[in-house]
Design an enzyme around this catalytic site. Structure first.
Site, short mmCIF file in Angstrom:
data_model
loop_
_atom_site.label_atom_id
_atom_site.label_comp_id
_atom_site.label_asym_id
_atom_site.label_seq_id
_atom_site.Cartn_x
_atom_site.Cartn_y
_atom_site.Cartn_z
N VAL A 1 0.86 -1.18 0.00
CA VAL A 1 0.00 0.00 0.00
C VAL A 1 0.90 1.23 0.00
CG1 VAL A 1 -1.72 1.35 1.27
CG2 VAL A 1 -1.89 -1.16 1.19
N GLU A 2 0.75 2.07 -1.01
CA GLU A 2 1.53 3.30 -1.15
C GLU A 2 0.59 4.49 -1.00
OE1 GLU A 2 4.76 4.05 -2.05
OE2 GLU A 2 5.62 2.08 -2.51
N LEU A 3 0.81 5.30 0.02
CA LEU A 3 0.06 6.53 0.20
C LEU A 3 0.78 7.66 -0.54
CD1 LEU A 3 -0.40 6.22 4.06
CD2 LEU A 3 -2.08 5.58 2.31
#
Length: 355
Positions: free
Chosen positions: A291-293
Site C-alpha cells: 500500500v503506497e500513500l
C-alpha cells in the site's frame, strides 16, 4: 471515558465497501453488524500520536495503548537497529489466522505508522461483542516504524555507514525493502531490520502481509490525483495460489479505500525483484500487498492516515469473516494503472518510487 467507549460497538463499516450503521448483538460464531467508521475515528484520543512520530513518540503511544487495553495489545521487540534502537512489535488478538502489518520501512515515508497506532487502539482498547469476535479469529502482528534509524534522519535508508553494493546509498545505509529475499539465508542478510521481519515471518507464518509505504504525486487521465496505489506479488517465483490470494486482498483494500476512505486508488507499477517485501512474502506463501500513500500537501495528511487506517481494519475484518477468500481475483485487473507524475509537484515529492 474508557468504560463509555467500551460500550460503543466500533466495528469497521467495510462489508462490500458500503458504510452501514446498525449495530446488532452477535450470535455465536457470527460477526456483529458493523457501525459507521466515524464512530471508530471519533473514539481515538486526539493526542495519541503525531502524524510523523519520532521513535520516542511511537514508544509512548504503544505503551499507552498497552495500558489502556488491559494487556490485550502486547508489546515486544523483534531486534535492534545498528544504532541500538528497538524494532517494535505490537500484537493484538489470539485467533488462528495470523496477519502481519509493516510500516515505515523507508524512514521518510511515515504515515503508515500513525495509522497503525490508531488501528491498534481501535482493535485493542474498546471491549465489545465485535472485538471479542474479531480477536478470537485473528492475531495481528504490527511492526511499527520498522526503520527507526531512518525515521530520525527522515531518510529512505537504514543507518549503516559501511553499506555497499546494490540497493544502498554508500556511507548512508541499505534500502531495507530490497533485503527480504527468501532465497538468501537470514543469517547472511546484512540489514538487521529486514532480518528481524524475516525471522518474525518464519516464527508466525502469517496468512496475510501488508506493507505500508509512501509515493510521490500522480495524476490520472481523468484529471484526478492518485491518493494511494496498491500491488500484489508480481515475482515469477510466487505461486499462483499466493498471487491469487494477493489479488483478492488487493480487491478488498481497493473497495475499502475507495468507498469508505474515499481515496483515489490505482495500481502501483512495481517490479519483480524477490527481495521486495511484497514479492518475498508472496514467494513464501502469504497473501501479500503493498500500500503506497501519495505524499499529498499537509492539509491532506489526516486523509492519508485515515486511508491506511481503513485498509488495516478492512483487512482484519475480511480475514476474520473470511470474506477476502470469496472475492473474485479477476476484479484486480480493473484497478486502474497509476497515471504520470505531476510535473510541478515540489521536488521533495519526487521519490524513488520502487517499493
Amino acid at each position: 471515558m474508557r468504560s463509555k467507549l467500551a460500550a460503543v460497538a466500533v466495528a469497521a463499516a467495510l462489508a462490500g465497501g458500503v458504510v452501514v450503521a446498525s449495530p446488532v448483538a452477535a450470535t455465536a460464531g457470527t460477526a456483529p453488524s458493523p457501525v459507521a467508521t466515524a464512530a471508530l475515528t471519533s473514539a481515538i484520543p486526539a493526542n495519541l500520536v503525531p502524524a510523523r512520530p519520532s521513535p520516542q513518540e511511537v514508544r509512548r503511544a504503544l505503551a499507552r495503548i498497552a495500558r489502556d487495553s488491559d494487556g490485550r495489545v502486547r508489546l515486544g521487540t523483534i531486534g535492534r537497529t545498528n544504532e541500538g534502537r528497538p524494532i517494535r512489535l505490537a500484537t493484538v488478538g489470539y485467533g488462528p489466522t495470523r496477519l502481519l502489518y509493516v510500516t515505515q520501512q523507508h524512514g521518510d515515508e511515515p504515515l503508515g505508522t500513525p495509522a497503525a497506532i490508531r488501528a491498534l487502539w481501535t482493535l485493542g482498547v474498546p471491549r465489545t461483542a465485535w472485538h471479542r469476535w474479531l480477536l478470537s479469529r485473528v492475531t495481528i502482528d504490527v511492526v511499527v516504524q520498522a526503520n527507526p534509524d531512518g525515521a530520525v534522519r527522515n531518510q529512505r535508508y537504514n543507518h549503516d555507514p559501511d553499506a555497499s553494493g546494490p540497493y544502498t546509498e554508500p556511507g548512508v545505509g541499505y534500502d531495507m525493502n530490497r533485503f527480504h529475499n527468501p532465497l538468501t539465508p537470514v543469517a547472511d542478510n546484512p540489514v538487521p531490520e529486514s532480518r528481524a521481519i524475516l525471522r518474525l515471518w518464519r516464527a508466525t507464518e502469517p496468512r496475510i502481509v501488508v506493507d505500508y509505504h509512501m509515493q510521490g504525486r500522480y495524476r490520472q487521465p481523468d484529471g484526478r490525483e492518485t491518493t494511494a496505489s496498491i500491488l500484489w506479488p508480481t515475482s515469477p517465483l510466487a505461486s499462483s495460489a499466493a498471487v491469487t490470494a494477493g489479488r483478492r486482498l488487493a480487491v478488498r483494500n481497493y473497495d475499502a479505500m475507495t468507498y469508505v476512505a474515499r481515496a483515489n486508488v490505482t495500481r502501483y507499477p512495481g517490479g519483480d525483484y524477490e527481495g521486495i517485501a511484497r514479492n518475498a512474502y508472496g514467494i513464501l506463501g502469504s497473501a501479500s500487498l503493498l500500500v503506497e500513500l501519495s505524499d499529498l500537501p499537509e492539509d491532506r495528511t489526516e486523509f492519508q492516515i485515515r486511508t491506511a487506517y481503513v485498509s488495516m481494519l478492512a483487512t482484519a475484518q475480511g480475514a476474520a469473516d473470511r470474506s477476502i477468500w470469496r472475492i473474485d481475483p479477476a476484479r484486480a485487473d480493473a484497478i486502474p494503472e497509476r497515471g504520470p507524475a505531476i510535473p510541478d509537484a515540489p521536488a521533495e515529492l519526487a521519490r524513488a518510487d520502487a517499493a
